[in-house]
Design an enzyme around this catalytic site. Structure first.
Site, PDB file in Angstrom:
ATOM      1  N   HIS A  90      43.996 -94.473  72.857  1.00  0.00           N
ATOM      2  CA  HIS A  90      44.566 -93.928  71.619  1.00  0.00           C
ATOM      3  C   HIS A  90      44.189 -92.479  71.377  1.00  0.00           C
ATOM      4  O   HIS A  90      44.413 -91.954  70.297  1.00  0.00           O
ATOM      5  CB  HIS A  90      44.128 -94.778  70.410  1.00  0.00           C
ATOM      6  CG  HIS A  90      44.712 -96.154  70.408  1.00  0.00           C
ATOM      7  ND1 HIS A  90      44.299 -97.120  69.544  1.00  0.00           N
ATOM      8  CD2 HIS A  90      45.677 -96.706  71.170  1.00  0.00           C
ATOM      9  CE1 HIS A  90      44.981 -98.228  69.783  1.00  0.00           C
ATOM     10  NE2 HIS A  90      45.818 -98.007  70.765  1.00  0.00           N
ATOM     11  N   ILE A  97      44.379 -88.162  67.783  1.00  0.00           N
ATOM     12  CA  ILE A  97      44.034 -89.575  67.753  1.00  0.00           C
ATOM     13  C   ILE A  97      45.177 -90.348  67.125  1.00  0.00           C
ATOM     14  O   ILE A  97      45.696 -89.940  66.070  1.00  0.00           O
ATOM     15  CB  ILE A  97      42.760 -89.805  66.902  1.00  0.00           C
ATOM     16  CG1 ILE A  97      41.629 -88.933  67.420  1.00  0.00           C
ATOM     17  CG2 ILE A  97      42.362 -91.270  66.916  1.00  0.00           C
ATOM     18  CD1 ILE A  97      40.507 -88.753  66.420  1.00  0.00           C
ATOM     19  N   CYS A  98      45.540 -91.442  67.745  1.00  0.00           N
ATOM     20  CA  CYS A  98      46.567 -92.307  67.166  1.00  0.00           C
ATOM     21  C   CYS A  98      45.860 -93.467  66.488  1.00  0.00           C
ATOM     22  O   CYS A  98      45.441 -94.412  67.140  1.00  0.00           O
ATOM     23  CB  CYS A  98      47.506 -92.808  68.249  1.00  0.00           C
ATOM     24  SG  CYS A  98      48.715 -93.977  67.654  1.00  0.00           S
ATOM     25  N   ALA A  99      45.676 -93.349  65.193  1.00  0.00           N
ATOM     26  CA  ALA A  99      45.015 -94.423  64.438  1.00  0.00           C
ATOM     27  C   ALA A  99      45.695 -94.522  63.093  1.00  0.00           C
ATOM     28  O   ALA A  99      45.891 -93.509  62.410  1.00  0.00           O
ATOM     29  CB  ALA A  99      43.535 -94.119  64.266  1.00  0.00           C
ATOM     30  N   PHE A 151      53.210 -90.854  64.533  1.00  0.00           N
ATOM     31  CA  PHE A 151      52.726 -91.841  65.483  1.00  0.00           C
ATOM     32  C   PHE A 151      53.345 -93.188  65.170  1.00  0.00           C
ATOM     33  O   PHE A 151      53.654 -93.497  64.027  1.00  0.00           O
ATOM     34  CB  PHE A 151      51.196 -91.969  65.380  1.00  0.00           C
ATOM     35  CG  PHE A 151      50.455 -90.787  65.932  1.00  0.00           C
ATOM     36  CD1 PHE A 151      50.353 -90.587  67.298  1.00  0.00           C
ATOM     37  CD2 PHE A 151      49.842 -89.878  65.080  1.00  0.00           C
ATOM     38  CE1 PHE A 151      49.659 -89.501  67.793  1.00  0.00           C
ATOM     39  CE2 PHE A 151      49.150 -88.796  65.578  1.00  0.00           C
ATOM     40  CZ  PHE A 151      49.058 -88.610  66.943  1.00  0.00           C
TER      41      PHE A 151
END
Lengths: 158, 410
Positions: A90, A97-99, A151
């Site tokens: 991620h 950051i993909c969160a 995202f």
């Protein structure tokens, strides 16, 4: 600077300061490195104990919007000569950051520390070190600010 | 260069938070109490507390701001809307009382903890007194209002003693032999005349020495009295007026409003009418939130329109500052900084279609790029960078020369 924004950030800073002075309360592996103003803070993050990231230290950059806490801060790993972002499904190589907590699932009742802890646990629970799908394409076209990226979140499984 | 510059950032502020109180191992409950009276969004003691449908409590303005972003409770994500916000006067009362008590309690704790042996004797009596004194000292409005007959309760010796202790800075306490404040009209009346004064429906014997009432808490109380009583006093005109004041502003549907109409809405409240449409809308939205949040306070705590307008001005200044924020990328600046990259992409894009278009109907021509496209060869006149493309005809042998005319600057 909006009143809510600056007062709340000052409170968070004060709380972090108190926590860091007290080893019993300190979130292990998270440390405030720099907070010269209320716009950009830096943290160091490491995963203590057994994990794929043992003995690796990462730096996290947190940038605040004047609409904080109603808007989430822009959070990314620092990429420089000295520190590299973690290799994680991620985390893109440009530090983004993909969160979901940094986007759709952000809530103003969360705090900077909550973000740090989430990211730390995201690293701790990683089962395989690999780059996200389409990393190269994303990195080539990514905007400077990860908040400008839309995202798509794929659940918690790493 | 990493450094932590906390001291400088925190020095000039009066940031209060629950950690002002010792942990529960030392002083049980107080830190949690202070935390429980704070909004989870702004971390301040509740201002005009409201509850959402799920029961979670926030400051009215915080809740309104958040629900504008996303119509769900920020704690539990249960869906809700601005219109289902309900005021929470009980919490407001608790917060008002705690605001008054907080400094005093902190002071007392410090005394106790610093000189355990010395101060323990001195602080014990105050500790015992506190639970009795607070209800009469801090929320006098409700309590005394219900038993209006007990006139002499107001400013009684118990009350004064508590205040003297709480404000060690020495605010002038009212001498019991001079004048006191009438609980009905809030005017200063000689102590000996107070009964006559009340019997006369507050017509006689007011001392009118407003200067005498110096203590801020006293004048706050005076406001409280007058507003509370004015609010409950019936009279048709009064009621009508109150109703007008108490109505929340409706949400405007900006899509059907013309700029001029939005300006009129703003002008009605003496707000700035400058700026473009998005600015006007943002300003009006903010005003509606601020105005309605103010109505969620109990009447005695409400801000005056002038104060709200001042808050609006401050907000405008913040916004002006925010526009220069580095997070908001200036598009023209971005274009300039990445011009080289863009030029390269444009160049590639313009060449590629020619490369890949031999599928033109009934002309199976082969395209030959006569010379390498000098995209990386550095700057030069546009005509130089774009090379001639020679198109070899399928059978005829005739040759077309296509000049790709391009102007990357345009």
């Amino acid at each position: 600077m909006s009143v809510v924004y600056s007062r709340r950030l000052k409170k968070e800073l004060q709380e972090i300061q108190i926590e860091q002075a007290d080893p019993a309360k300190r979130a292990a592996g998270i440390q405030l490195l720099q907070a010269e103003d209320l716009k950009t803070w830096y943290f160091s993050i490491e995963v203590l104990g057994e994990s794929l990231y043992k003995n690796e230290v990462f730096h996290l950059m947190v940038r605040f919007d004047p609409e904080y806490p109603f808007k989430s801060p822009a959070v990314q790993f620092v990429v420089s000569d000295k520190v590299k972002p973690p290799v994680h499904p991620h985390v893109y190589t440009n530090g983004h950051i993909c969160a979901s907590i940094l986007g759709d699932d952000w809530s103003p009742t969360l705090s900077v520390m909550a973000i740090c802890i989430t990211i730390q646990s995201m690293l701790a629970s990683c089962k395989k070190k690999e780059l996200p799908e389409g990393n190269d394409d994303y990195v080539r076209t990514a905007p400077d600010n990860p908040k400008k990226t839309r995202f798509v979140y794929h659940g918690d499984s790493v | 260069m990493w450094k932590v510059n906390l001291k400088e950032l925190l020095d000039d502020t009066d940031v209060q938070d629950p950690t002002d109180f010792p942990p529960s191992s030392t002083v049980p409950g107080l830190r949690d109490l202070d935390g429980a009276l704070r909004c989870n969004i702004c971390q301040e003691l509740y201002e005009a507390p409201v509850v959402l449908t799920c029961g979670h409590c926030f400051c009215s303005l915080c809740a309104r701001n958040q629900l504008g972003e996303k119509p769900a409770c920020p704690t539990c994500w249960r869906e809700t809307t601005i219109s289902s916000i309900r005021v929470n006067p009980t919490m407001e009362e608790a917060v008002t009382a705690w605001k008054d008590a907080r400094r005093f309690v902190l002071h007392m704790i410090n005394d106790t903890l610093n000189g355990q042996t010395k101060a323990i004797e001195a602080s014990r009596p105050t500790k015992r007194r506190k639970p009795n004194a607070r209800p009469s000292g801090v929320v006098p409005d409700m309590v005394s209002h219900q038993r209006r007959s007990g006139r002499s309760d107001v400013g009684s010796s118990d009350d004064d003693a508590e205040r003297e202790m709480a404000m060690s800075s020495g605010t002038p306490a009212l001498g019991s032999n001079s004048s006191i404040e009438c609980p009905v009209c809030a005017k200063s009346v000689p102590m000996t005349m107070i009964n006559d004064h009340l019997d006369s429906n507050c017509k006689y014997h007011s001392a009118l020495s407003s200067g005498k009432i110096a203590s801020s808490s006293k004048s706050g109380q005076k406001d409280a009295w007058s507003k509370l009583l004015n609010g409950t006093r019936s009279g048709k005109d009064k009621e009508k007026h109150e109703a007008e004041v108490d109505n929340p502003l409706p949400k405007a549907s900006y899509t059907v409003l013309k700029d001029k109409q939005i300006r009129d809405l703003l002008a009605a409240y003496n707000l700035s009418t400058t700026g473009d449409r998005p600015q006007l809308i943002a300003r009006h939205e903010r005003w509606v939130a601020l105005y309605n949040a103010n109505l969620d306070r109990s009447p005695i705590l409400r801000k005056r329109p002038a104060e709200l307008q001042l808050e609006m001005r401050r907000w405008e200044e913040d916004r002006r500052g925010a526009r220069k924020d580095p997070l908001k990328i200036d598009i023209t600046e971005y274009r300039r900084a990445n011009k080289a990259e863009f030029d390269k992409l444009i160049q590639r894009a313009r060449v590629n279609p020619v490369h890949g278009s031999p599928k033109q109907p009934n002309s199976p021509k082969t395209l030959v790029v006569e010379s390498a496209v000098g995209s990386e060869s550095g700057p030069g006149p546009a005509s130089d960078r774009w090379k001639r493309l020679k198109v070899a005809g399928g059978g005829g042998g005739e040759t077309d020369a296509i000049v790709v005319d391009s102007d990357p600057e345009g």
